[in-house]
Design an enzyme around this catalytic site. Structure first.
Site, short mmCIF file in Angstrom:
data_model
loop_
_atom_site.label_atom_id
_atom_site.label_comp_id
_atom_site.label_asym_id
_atom_site.label_seq_id
_atom_site.Cartn_x
_atom_site.Cartn_y
_atom_site.Cartn_z
N ASP A 14 4.28 -3.11 -4.09
CA ASP A 14 4.25 -4.11 -3.03
C ASP A 14 2.87 -4.23 -2.38
O ASP A 14 2.57 -5.22 -1.72
CB ASP A 14 5.28 -3.77 -1.96
CG ASP A 14 6.67 -4.01 -2.50
OD1 ASP A 14 7.17 -3.15 -3.24
OD2 ASP A 14 7.23 -5.08 -2.21
N ASN B 242 5.40 1.34 -2.98
CA ASN B 242 6.47 0.72 -3.77
C ASN B 242 7.81 1.24 -3.27
O ASN B 242 7.88 2.06 -2.36
CB ASN B 242 6.27 1.02 -5.27
CG ASN B 242 7.18 0.17 -6.14
OD1 ASN B 242 7.31 -1.04 -5.93
ND2 ASN B 242 7.86 0.77 -7.10
O1 MRU Z 1 12.98 -4.29 -1.55
P1 MRU Z 1 12.56 -5.01 -2.80
O2 MRU Z 1 13.69 -5.18 -3.78
O3 MRU Z 1 11.85 -6.30 -2.51
O4 MRU Z 1 11.50 -4.02 -3.47
C1 MRU Z 1 10.84 -4.46 -4.64
C2 MRU Z 1 9.91 -3.46 -5.21
O5 MRU Z 1 9.71 -2.40 -4.65
C3 MRU Z 1 9.16 -3.87 -6.44
O6 MRU Z 1 8.88 -2.75 -7.23
C4 MRU Z 1 7.83 -4.51 -6.04
O7 MRU Z 1 8.04 -5.52 -5.09
C5 MRU Z 1 7.10 -5.06 -7.22
S1 MRU Z 1 7.87 -6.54 -7.82
C6 MRU Z 1 6.94 -7.13 -9.11
#
Ligand code: MRU
Length: 348
Positions: free
Chosen positions: A239, A249
């Site tokens: 993220d 992440n």
């Molecule tokens: O809470 P989320 O489902 O939005 O978390 C998503 C993640 O942690 C992903 O690994 C990250 O956003 C990368 S998406 C290409």
């Protein structure tokens, strides 16, 4: 190649989001007609994954601004700033969200449009560009990571950095889709990813639907599979990557990295340049989203914990850069010693 349904549909000014909270059992789209609705959809994880929330947010700004009835550029800019701030506040951790809305805002600020209609056209064009670029970026990430997927290897991934988190192909999954397309045999192990099960509900589902050999495991089974020699490499998404290379992440990622390090298994992070955040020195400065405790006390709809129990529910964690074997990016595979400036440079 992308068999997962599109997470974001934009047709003639209409925004529809795939409701990922209902996957894999129900595939349905929700029409999004306001900034409040896109804010709520991001907050509730109907659309989720760093790049996807950026794209949805950019379209959300366009939809709200298109409702404005004014001929004043000043009024337009004031409202635009408010809407961008509102949508960007939906979730704090993924840098792509703030990055995408500020790109849309900058498009208006830098436009010499004569009318408000032209300003709307400029921000629409920018949102569509962010969406289109994301497709190309995923392909470039896939090409950069494709050589890592060798015949009969085992790959572990965490959460969902797949097609459902971007526009197509995913980030962590892009090398997998390309290798599969090339006929390479390999195995993927998907961590279920408590508490919201993005691995079980999304990653295992989308890879399995594409015909990739995927096995779902409990988060706490990963060390066991590594000890059994089944995992040759880990690929996760992110993220936000801080300036020093620390990786933010989904909660549990740092544990996977630590265990992978213990077993001498390479740990890769796949991401677009837009996920690099040169303005944040290290992972310690990143705001980690803390979510509702009910996500932990409940499993599916069932209440599984004692009434009134204290809960912590951080949604993300920080993997120290020292544990990262390489970044699989749209500008190539970046390995230590990191030249993150190369990635930062291409960030618009
Ligand atoms: O809470 P989320 O489902 O939005 O978390 C998503 C993640 O942690 C992903 O690994 C990250 O956003 C990368 S998406 C290409």
């Amino acid at each position: 190649m992308n068999v997962a349904p599109e997470p974001i549909r934009w047709r003639g000014g209409t925004l529809e989001l795939l409701d990922q909270t209902q996957l894999p059992h129900v595939v349905c789209y929700e029409r999004i007609a306001s900034a409040d609705a896109v804010h709520a959809a991001i907050r509730q994880l109907k659309v989720r994954g760093a790049p996807a929330i950026g794209i949805a947010a950019a379209y959300g700004v366009v939809i709200e601004m298109a409702k404005l009835r004014t001929t004043s550029r000043t009024e337009f800019m004031t409202r635009l700033a408010d809407i961008c701030a509102h949508i960007a506040a939906a979730r704090p951790t993924a840098v792509n969200l703030a990055w995408a809305v500020s790109r849309v805002r900058r498009a208006a600020e830098q436009s010499n449009a004569a009318t408000v209609a032209d300003l709307i056209a400029a921000i629409t064009h920018e949102a569509e560009a962010i969406h289109a670029e994301d497709r190309a970026i995923c392909r470039a990430i896939g090409a950069a990571g494709r050589p890592l997927i060798t015949p009969d290897c085992g790959v572990l991934t965490h959460c969902n950095a797949g097609a459902l988190a971007v526009s197509e192909l995913g980030t962590a999954t892009a090398p997998l889709y390309l290798a599969h397309g090339d006929g390479v045999p390999f195995r993927v192990y998907a961590d279920e990813t408590r508490p919201l099960l993005q691995g079980a509900r999304l990653t295992a589902w989308e890879l399995g639907s594409a015909g990739i050999d995927v096995t779902l495991i409990c988060d706490n089974a990963a060390p066991r599979l590594m000890a059994e020699g089944l995992i040759d490499l880990v690929i996760v998404g992110t993220d936000r990557v801080a300036a020093n290379g620390d990786v933010v992440n989904k909660i549990g990622t740092s544990g996977v990295a630590i265990v992978a390090h213990h077993f001498g298994i390479p740990f890769y992070v796949a991401c677009p340049s837009s996920t690099f955040d040169p303005n944040t020195p290290s992972g310690a400065e990143v705001v980690i989203e803390e979510r509702d405790g009910a996500e932990v006390t409940h499993f599916a709809a069932a209440h599984v914990a004692a009434e009134g129990i204290k809960v912590r529910n951080p949604a993300f964690d920080v993997t120290p850069h020292a544990l990262v074997s390489g970044f699989i990016t749209d500008v190539g595979l970046i390995t230590p010693p990191y030249d993150l400036a190369r990635a930062f440079h291409s960030r618009s």
